[in-house]
Design a protein around this motif. Structure first.
Motif, short mmCIF file in Angstrom:
data_model
loop_
_atom_site.label_atom_id
_atom_site.label_comp_id
_atom_site.label_asym_id
_atom_site.label_seq_id
_atom_site.Cartn_x
_atom_site.Cartn_y
_atom_site.Cartn_z
N ASP A 233 -7.37 -4.92 -7.21
CA ASP A 233 -7.64 -6.36 -7.17
C ASP A 233 -6.54 -7.13 -6.45
OD1 ASP A 233 -5.66 -5.95 -9.03
OD2 ASP A 233 -6.50 -7.28 -10.55
N GLN A 234 -5.75 -6.41 -5.64
CA GLN A 234 -4.68 -7.04 -4.87
C GLN A 234 -5.02 -6.99 -3.38
OE1 GLN A 234 -1.72 -8.39 -6.38
NE2 GLN A 234 -3.08 -8.11 -8.14
N LEU A 235 -4.69 -8.07 -2.68
CA LEU A 235 -4.95 -8.12 -1.24
C LEU A 235 -4.19 -7.03 -0.52
CD1 LEU A 235 -6.26 -9.71 1.14
CD2 LEU A 235 -4.16 -11.08 1.21
N GLY A 236 -4.87 -6.31 0.36
CA GLY A 236 -4.22 -5.27 1.13
C GLY A 236 -3.32 -5.84 2.21
N THR A 237 -2.68 -4.95 2.95
CA THR A 237 -1.81 -5.36 4.05
C THR A 237 -2.19 -4.57 5.30
OG1 THR A 237 -0.10 -3.70 3.62
CG2 THR A 237 0.09 -5.80 2.44
N MET A 238 -1.77 -5.08 6.45
CA MET A 238 -2.06 -4.41 7.71
C MET A 238 -1.52 -2.98 7.75
SD MET A 238 -0.83 -5.41 11.56
CE MET A 238 0.84 -4.87 11.19
N PRO A 239 -0.29 -2.70 7.26
CA PRO A 239 0.25 -1.34 7.40
C PRO A 239 -0.24 -0.34 6.35
CG PRO A 239 1.99 -3.04 7.29
CD PRO A 239 0.74 -3.64 6.80
N THR A 240 -1.12 -0.74 5.43
CA THR A 240 -1.49 0.16 4.34
C THR A 240 -3.01 0.36 4.27
OG1 THR A 240 -1.59 -1.64 2.72
CG2 THR A 240 0.52 -0.49 2.96
N ILE A 241 -3.41 1.30 3.42
CA ILE A 241 -4.81 1.62 3.21
C ILE A 241 -5.32 0.89 1.97
CG2 ILE A 241 -6.44 3.49 2.64
CD1 ILE A 241 -4.39 5.44 3.92
N TYR A 242 -6.51 0.32 2.07
CA TYR A 242 -7.22 -0.12 0.87
C TYR A 242 -8.40 0.81 0.67
CZ TYR A 242 -9.69 -2.72 -2.68
OH TYR A 242 -10.31 -3.05 -3.85
N ASN A 243 -8.67 1.16 -0.59
CA ASN A 243 -9.85 1.98 -0.87
C ASN A 243 -10.44 1.57 -2.21
OD1 ASN A 243 -7.27 4.06 -1.34
ND2 ASN A 243 -8.68 4.00 -3.07
N TYR A 244 -11.70 1.89 -2.39
CA TYR A 244 -12.39 1.59 -3.64
C TYR A 244 -11.85 2.46 -4.78
CZ TYR A 244 -15.98 -1.06 -1.07
OH TYR A 244 -16.65 -1.98 -0.30
N PRO A 245 -12.01 2.00 -6.05
CA PRO A 245 -11.51 2.79 -7.19
C PRO A 245 -12.15 4.17 -7.31
CG PRO A 245 -11.96 0.52 -7.86
CD PRO A 245 -12.48 0.67 -6.46
#
Length: 383
Positions: free
Chosen positions: A142-154
């Motif tokens: 539930d935290q905003l991702g950043t350009m240098p990192t990966i976001y993925n679903y739980p």
């Protein structure tokens, strides 16, 4: 017949489909920060990415009932394998629908590729090098991702931990750090002391310094020296350094880059702090990762006009022999007033190895929240 079909990417159209899948899977997600399509294309293209001088890769698409449902990259970084005495195939750019069967098929494709190449382990998520996003998000959805990192679903870590065979190989943490109203007294005192005692001084760059004075190359050579013992790191080549100078420093706000030099050693570069305005919201406004029609405007406002609330602490590094001298304090004592002047409210630390207490201790005089955790996983390839 298996219900999931795996297809190797072999054409420009299929590579485009590979990139576009992420935009489809995360459409409308408020936390994912999609990369620019052009950046993804350059990274994944052997004729554009200097890492292919020592890496090889294949990309796979997963289909179910004729519909694209997943993707993954299989990467072998020969330089890293040689350095660490390993035989690893990496998986990266992993995305899939909430279906364990799809994940199994994608990771089997990576394993089969690795086996064919004589590899002994599958590890990831990792990119070609440490400059690419790494680590699967396990907390902080539930935290905003950043350009240098990966976001993925739980469901990503839930499925990979359920399918069996994979164990955690490395753990990362990330901090959200409040920009203080004033420089913490401890930083100010240490900064003043080490200037007089050790003759260490802040260096602010000009464009001429970067592109004619050799400082662009010095920065990434220092990154090589300070990051060399980190998990999976492979030293940046000369061609990679040239690429990153153009990628990071051409448009950078040099006020947000702080160097530290040792004036007792012919102004030897001994520490760096590279920060950039957070591009998270701006990138979310770039439709499917495109600069046109209005994506460029949102990015320009963030980079040049600082129309964003935070900064990404992109690259921080101090040579080992200077860490105990408090060199980080000089960096923060310079950067904090600049962040205050721009109206930034917080900074993102990016990924840090959980066991690296020296890195995490640099935030001890600042208000911070550990708001994201990540894992890299490893599996032995059966022959």
């Amino acid at each position: 017949m298996p219900s999931v079909e795996i297809k190797k990417v072999e054409s420009k159209k299929e590579l485009k489909d590979f990139i576009e899948f992420h935009y489809d899977l995360y459409k409308g997600n408020p936390y994912d920060v999609p990369n620019l399509f052009s950046d993804e294309l350059n990274t994944l293209s052997p004729n554009k990415n200097a890492a292919f001088d020592f890496c090889e890769a294949e990309y796979y698409l997963a289909y179910k009932e004729g519909k694209l449902v997943g993707r993954v990259a299989a990467i072998i970084n020969h330089k890293a394998n040689d350095k660490w005495g390993q035989m690893n195939v990496r998986f990266g750019w992993l995305d899939f629908i909430d279906d364990e069967e799809v994940l199994r098929a994608l990771l089997k494709a990576v394993e089969d590729y690795g086996r064919q190449k004589g590899m002994q382990h599958v590890v990831g998520p990792l990119g070609f090098t440490d400059m690419d996003p790494e680590g699967m998000l396990i907390e902080g959805f539930d935290q905003l991702g950043t350009m240098p990192t990966i976001y993925n679903y739980p469901y990503y870590p839930q499925h990979i931990e359920h399918i069996g065979g994979f164990e955690v190989d490395n753990r990362y943490v990330e901090y959200k750090i409040a920009v203080p109203d004033t420089i913490p007294e401890k930083f100010a005192k240490i900064a003043s002391m080490i200037e007089s005692r050790y003759n260490l001084h802040v260096k602010k760059l000009t464009k001429k310094d970067v592109f004619e004075g050799g400082y662009g190359r010095k920065i990434f050579e220092l990154i090589n020296s300070t990051y060399k013992d980190l998990y999976g790191y492979s030293e940046l080549s000369d061609r990679q350094i040239d690429q990153y100078i153009n990628m990071y420093l051409k448009l950078a706000d040099l006020n947000l880059i702080t160097l530290v030099e040792d004036w007792n050693a012919d102004k030897k570069l001994c520490g760096i702090g590279i920060t950039i305005p957070s591009l998270s919201i701006a990138l979310q406004k770039c439709h499917r990762g495109r600069l046109w029609p209005m994506g460029w405007w949102h990015l320009l406002r963030a980079i040049k006009c600082h129309k964003t609330e935070g900064v990404d602490l992109l690259l921080m590094g101090v040579l080992p022999e200077y860490r105990a001298k408090g060199t980080n304090a000089l960096i923060f004592a310079d950067l904090i007033p600049r962040c205050q002047a721009y109206g930034f409210k917080w900074g993102e630390s990016q990924v840090e190895i959980e066991s690296n207490e020296n890195v995490q201790s640099q935030w001890e005089y600042l208000e911070r929240t550990l708001h994201k955790r990540r894992n890299c996983y490893k599996k032995t390839i059966t022959q």
